[in-house]
Every structure is written in C-alpha cells, then in structure tokens.
Design an enzyme around this catalytic site. Structure first.
Site, mmCIF file in Angstrom:
data_model
loop_
_atom_site.group_PDB
_atom_site.id
_atom_site.type_symbol
_atom_site.label_atom_id
_atom_site.label_comp_id
_atom_site.label_asym_id
_atom_site.label_seq_id
_atom_site.Cartn_x
_atom_site.Cartn_y
_atom_site.Cartn_z
ATOM 1 N N SER A 1 -6.026 3.099 4.568
ATOM 2 C CA SER A 1 -5.445 2.407 3.414
ATOM 3 C C SER A 1 -6.485 1.647 2.607
ATOM 4 C CB SER A 1 -4.336 1.447 3.876
ATOM 5 O OG SER A 1 -3.501 1.082 2.802
ATOM 6 N N LYS B 1 0.027 3.750 -2.660
ATOM 7 C CA LYS B 1 -0.990 4.800 -2.589
ATOM 8 C C LYS B 1 -0.391 6.209 -2.466
ATOM 9 C CE LYS B 1 -4.584 1.794 -0.616
ATOM 10 N NZ LYS B 1 -3.908 0.533 -0.238
ATOM 11 N N SER C 1 0.798 -1.234 0.000
ATOM 12 C CA SER C 1 0.000 0.000 0.000
ATOM 13 C C SER C 1 0.826 1.278 0.000
ATOM 14 C CB SER C 1 -0.959 0.009 1.192
ATOM 15 O OG SER C 1 -2.016 -0.893 0.976
#
Length: 429
Positions: free
Chosen positions: A173, A109, A106
């Site tokens: 997230s 992101k 993640s």
C-alpha cells in the site's frame, strides 16, 4: 304450261314441334344452372385454401419469475460502519450501514490501479513499460515518512516496471508509488485525480469523490456499494486479479514486500485491498472464489469504517468481521433447479385446433440462495404449421441479478400436424 314428264308433287313443308324447342331450351337452362352451381361450389371450396393459415399461437406455461424456495441466509453484518456483499453473476446478498459517503483510506488505490491498467493494459505475467523515479518524488520521501505514511523506499533514478509499481501500490500500500504512477500516467497528480473522478462517474459510482491517488487525504470518500461496483470491474482485468492475489512480491530497493491483506489465501480470498486511517478506520474491499456445482463463483464485498486506535487494530477488526461474511456467502450459494427436465414451458395451438407442448430438455439450474428472485425468459421463434414430435424449438433462460445464469433448449411433445385440404374446407363452412 308444265311438261308432265318432269312434274313433281311437292308435299307440305315440315315444321318443328313447339314442345321440342321448349324442352331443349329448358335443358340448356338446367345445364347452365348446374354449371353455375358447380363453379360456385368449387369457388366456395377453393376460397379457404387461398387464405393463408395463421401461425400457431404460443402461450407460456411458466411464470415470468420465481423465488428460490427455502429460508433466506442470515448475513452477519458488522455492528458499525458500512458493508455490502455481492455474488458475481447472481446478485446482491444485501448491505448494511447506509449509503453516506465516508473516507476510504487506501481502498482508494483500487481506482488508481484500475485507471493505470485501463490506460496501460498488462497481460498476466507481463511487466510492461518502465518508469523512473524523479528527483522530486525521491526528495518527497523523508516528509512522507515523517507523516508515518505507508511507503516503499525509493531513490532518484530508480526504475520500476509498471507491474512492480502496481505491486508496490496494492500489496504494501505504498502511497508514494501511487503518486509516482499518477504523474507517470497523467503528468500531474491533479490531472490523474480528474481521471479517477471521470472513471467513477462513467462506472455509475454516484457517491464517490477522489481527491488523491493514495487515499491519504480524508477528502476522498465513497460507499461500500460503490466500492463493490468498482471491485467487480477491476477483477475482470487479468493483471489486476493476478497482483492482488499475491501474498508477497520482490521490488527494486525494497526487496521482498508483503500483502497487508492477511486474508489472502484463506477461505478462498483472492484480494483485494486494505485501508486504514484515523478518519476512515479499518477498510477492506475483498474477493473470494468458491466452487459451486462444478463452477467457480466470485464473491465480492466491502467493509468500511471499522473502529480501532491504530492501523493494526483497525485491520484486525475489519478482518474479523469480514471472515463471517465470506463464509456465509460461500455456504449460501448453491445450485437450485427452477425448471425440471420434461416440464411444460409453453403450449402451442395450431390454427385448426392442433396442439402440442414445448418442454424443457433438461433441468434449468441456477446458482443462488433461498429467497433470490429469478426471472424466467422464454424465447420461442415463430412455430411452423407442421412441427414434428421431439423437435428442438426455442429455449428458456434463467436471469438472476440481471445476468443470464443458465439456459436450456425446449423440445416439442406430440407432432403438430399441418391441416389437410379437406380439414381447411370443412372448418370454413
């Protein structure tokens, strides 16, 4: 026959003496010679005055670069995975673990949010435009949930502002919100991923390749160095820096959501993004603000590939190895004088031997650590023939990590006097 009454006696006609003629001729000749001598002398004397004086010559008296003295800091790098550490505006504290591209989970992101905010900028506190959750995205939620993805609950027709959507992506997230944002921006996930890779290439992230906006796909790979490069750029966006520093936020449907990054608020940490999957292990891109010499300095770093059986263990591990990195950087960064007030920085030599110096008006201080290489740039404009004493002229700059970290003016010492007419004539004999 001449009339005796009018007869005149005419004597011999006088003639010039040859000696007088010669004397006058000699005088004229001598006068001419003297005139020529005087003219020649005058021309000889005036000739140097017609020639322009060369500009004073400047010679630097400081080295082109220097290393801050002292013992270099020892960075406690993690035993496994990759790590990189950078002090914004100063330089790199180093890296570990090589530069092979690896899955980043993640942490992906960060690029998703960066692309969104460069395409749709927000000011601090601004919510921006609204986006509506489509039926298709809402219908995908159960399948995403069955894969144990990180999500926020959504329903068809739910409305999020751009800021709320970014909060969902960066704090809890949410993979599904990353996909919703991608489609909102580019029309499709595939088109958005293309934007992500184009942006990575433009930023010089040569070891990075994105395959999805959430990081769930292990085909998305990068390095600690590349993620530090991206994080530095992203933290310059006010809304990005504001969001990643939040410990929690309130979202539609989900209510209060918390930041997975439990380091936020500790040791000056102000973000940025966690990541964890079986393929990536525990990952963290972080930023911390420390105060040094009355100014704030940002430390940016990345840790990738920390082992663990599941997300809680992976994140606990990455937090455990990150804390010493942040604290080491904060302890290492100090203010160091590289040039003292009054130090001679340059020597100025006039065209006929006049000399003065250019000296630092104050301490030239840099923020850094022992062992850091600092470049010293001396910038002196053309010096006039006459430079009064105590006149500011030029400056010296300290450059660390390619960034000018400090600059101070230079001031002349004794007066640099322009040569007199007699000096110019006498020196050119």
């Amino acid at each position: 026959m001449l009339d005796s009454a009018t007869t005149q006696v005419i004597g011999p006609i006088p003639t010039r003496s040859p000696g007088r003629r010669r004397a006058r001729g000699s005088g004229v000749l001598i006068s001419g010679l003297l005139a020529l001598i005087l003219i020649g002398t005058a021309l000889f004397a005036v000739a140097p005055l017609r020639r322009p004086l060369p500009a004073p010559a400047v010679t630097r008296a400081v080295p082109a670069s220097m290393t801050i003295p002292g013992k270099a800091p020892v960075v406690p790098w993690p035993e496994t995975g990759q790590a990189a550490l950078m002090v914004e505006g100063v330089g790199s504290l180093g890296r570990s673990g090589g530069s092979k591209p690896v899955p980043i989970a993640s942490v992906t992101k960060v690029m998703t949010a960066y692309v969104i905010l460069t395409e749709h900028p927000l000011k601090r506190g601004e919510h921006g435009p609204k986006l509506t959750v489509s039926k298709e995205r809402a219908a995908a939620y159960p399948a995403e949930q069955s894969r144990s993805e990180s999500l926020v609950p959504v329903v068809a027709g739910a409305v999020f502002t751009e800021r709320q959507a970014l909060q969902a992506v960066m704090l809890p997230s949410a993979n599904n919100m990353a996909r919703i944002l991608a489609e909102w921006d580019a029309g499709s996930i595939e088109a958005f991923v293309e934007k992500m890779n184009d942006t990575a290439a433009a930023l010089g992230m040569t070891n990075t390749h994105y395959t999805d906006p959430a990081g769930y796909d292990p085909g998305t790979v990068s390095t600690a160095d590349d993620q530090v490069l991206l994080a530095r750029r992203a933290m310059k966006l006010p809304a990005f820096a504001e969001i990643v520093a939040q410990k929690q936020a309130t979202l539609p449907i989900a209510g209060v959501v918390r930041n997975y990054n439990s380091l936020v608020g500790q040791d000056g940490v102000v973000g940025i993004k966690t990541g964890s999957t079986d393929e990536a292990g525990g990952c963290l891109v972080f930023a911390a603000v420390v105060k040094v010499g009355g100014r704030k300095v940002t430390v940016v770093g990345a840790v990738l590939g920390q082992p663990g059986a599941n997300t809680p263990v992976q994140l606990a591990r990455v937090f455990r190895v990150t804390r010493p990195l942040v604290r080491t950087a904060a302890a290492a960064v100090r203010v160091h004088p590289v040039v003292r007030a009054g130090d001679q920085v340059a020597l100025v030599q006039g065209p006929l031997g006049a000399v003065t110096t250019l000296n630092a008006t104050e301490d030239l201080n840099v923020v850094g650590w022992p062992g850091l290489r600092v470049r010293l740039d001396v910038d002196v404009p053309e010096v006039p023939a006459r430079l009064p004493a105590e006149t500011e002229h030029g400056r010296i700059k300290a450059v660390a990590g390619g960034v000018v970290s400090a600059a101070v003016p230079l001031r002349s010492g004794v007066e640099l006097a322009a040569p007199s007419t007699w000096e110019r004539i006498r020196r050119h004999r």
